[in-house]
Write an enzyme that holds these catalytic residues in place. Structure first.
Site, PDB file in Angstrom:
ATOM      1  N   LYS A 278      11.414 115.207  -2.314  1.00 26.69           N
ATOM      2  CA  LYS A 278      11.242 114.559  -0.995  1.00 26.69           C
ATOM      3  C   LYS A 278      12.301 113.897  -0.648  1.00 26.69           C
ATOM      4  O   LYS A 278      13.175 113.701  -1.499  1.00 26.69           O
ATOM      5  CB  LYS A 278      10.093 113.769  -1.097  1.00 26.69           C
ATOM      6  CG  LYS A 278       8.681 114.587  -1.127  1.00 26.69           C
ATOM      7  CD  LYS A 278       7.297 113.914  -0.808  1.00 26.69           C
ATOM      8  CE  LYS A 278       6.349 114.803  -0.462  1.00 26.69           C
ATOM      9  NZ  LYS A 278       4.918 114.184  -0.535  1.00 26.69           N
ATOM     10  N   ARG A 313       2.261 117.583  -8.536  1.00 28.68           N
ATOM     11  CA  ARG A 313       2.361 118.860  -7.562  1.00 28.68           C
ATOM     12  C   ARG A 313       3.928 119.022  -7.442  1.00 28.68           C
ATOM     13  O   ARG A 313       4.713 118.144  -6.943  1.00 28.68           O
ATOM     14  CB  ARG A 313       1.834 118.488  -6.208  1.00 28.68           C
ATOM     15  CG  ARG A 313       1.809 119.474  -5.188  1.00 28.68           C
ATOM     16  CD  ARG A 313       1.072 119.162  -3.922  1.00 28.68           C
ATOM     17  NE  ARG A 313       0.962 120.170  -3.089  1.00 28.68           N
ATOM     18  CZ  ARG A 313       1.925 120.352  -2.127  1.00 28.68           C
ATOM     19  NH1 ARG A 313       3.018 119.725  -2.102  1.00 28.68           N
ATOM     20  NH2 ARG A 313       2.012 121.327  -1.259  1.00 28.68           N
TER      21      ARG A 313
END
Length: 334
Positions: A278, A313
């Protein structure tokens, strides 16, 4: 209201008064007591209210065939043209299936398949198109593997098609607030779920997100959503909670959540951490290209594992599985 953040330890020298953290590999003998009105303070674990101690220490039951006595890896399979990191790479079903096989061989415990990008600025995908992207891949993977498969969707019709194709868990980044039919469908079908916090929809969520106290606000949201799901008929023991790193959060918000991940064990559910590649990782690490953020992603994953976070994840399954083995060997944490 008081909130309780256990202070996790993984050292082999464990006091007799310590409690297991969520029945996993960490333990704790001290807890930070937090409120919105007063300064926080530390108490010993044996001074916790009995119900709080039980919720923080009780083992989390298996969900979709996954036990949570050790960290588990959720391999990301985006069959989208526009996901922020790997958009367009796995849109062909045969390529997607090959990538899923690779992730399984490399150590993934569950495959998360999504057909709608939820990156900042992403627009909604039509239901038929989302089904067209996801259901055939799920069906093909299920025909050759018993690995748990989750469908990453906000929509009941997509979840229904995915379940018929073989998916065994619904992962909703909208916290089951986007489509009012989704949670009742999961309850009726007996499907476990992952409920995530996000402030706003993907097209708007990164436009000046604000919180009074991001850790406590996210905790309260998740607790409210979990109680709603339980009332609909989904037992708490079949719910995974995700604080939603990067979904309506600034860099500072993300760091605060990561520093306080252990707080979320108080929900009494397994916790999912989805921080892989991210933007905040690139900002801190100085890596503009999302595909090159693997080292920073590993650091964040290991920080979560050290706080007892059960499900991770990730895009880079091979590297994460290797890092986990080294973490286990050097800490004796599992």
């Amino acid at each position: 209201m008081r909130y309780y953040r256990p202070l996790p330890q993984c050292d082999h020298a464990r006091p007799k008064t310590a409690l297991p953290l969520a029945g996993g590999w960490c333990w704790f003998d001290a807890v930070e007591v937090i409120s919105r009105e007063d300064p926080s303070h530390i108490i010993q674990a044996y001074d916790l209210p009995r119900d709080v101690a039980k919720r923080l220490s009780a083992p989390r039951l298996p969900i979709a065939g996954l036990g949570f006595d050790a960290p588990r890896l959720m391999g990301i399979l985006n069959v989208t043209p526009d996901s922020f990191s790997d958009g367009g790479r796995y849109t062909a079903p045969d390529v997607a299936l090959s990538h899923a096989r690779d992730m399984i061989n490399d150590g993934a415990d569950i495959i998360d398949i999504g057909g709608e990008s939820t990156r900042p600025g992403a627009e909604e995908v039509a239901i038929d198109e989302e089904i067209r992207r996801t259901a055939p891949v799920i069906e093909a993977l299920r025909s050759e593997s018993r690995i748990p498969i989750s469908i990453d969707t906000r929509k009941a019709a997509v979840a229904h098609a995915a379940h018929e194709a073989g998916a065994s868990l619904v992962n909703d980044v909208a916290g089951f607030t986007f489509d009012p039919a989704l949670a009742p469908f999961c309850a009726e079908a007996g499907l476990p779920v992952c409920v995530m916090h996000a402030q706003g929809t993907p097209d708007m969520m990164q436009k000046d997100p604000r919180y009074d106290n991001v850790a406590l606000d996210v905790y309260d949201y998740l607790e409210t959503r979990i109680e709603t799901l339980v009332a609909i008929g989904i037992p708490r023991s079949r719910i995974i909670a995700d604080p939603g790193i990067g979904f309506g959060k600034t860099l500072e918000h993300n760091l605060t959540l990561l520093q306080n991940l252990a707080l979320f064990h108080g929900l009494g559910c397994p916790i999912l951490l989805g921080a892989s590649r991210k933007r905040f990782i690139g900002t801190i690490g100085g890596t503009e290209d999302a595909g090159a953020r693997m080292p920073g992603s590993l650091a964040v994953t290991l920080a979560g594992i050290a706080q007892g976070i059960q499900l991770h994840r990730v895009h880079d399954v091979t590297a994460t599985a290797e890092a986990l083995k080294l973490w286990q060997a050097t800490t004796g944490g599992i």
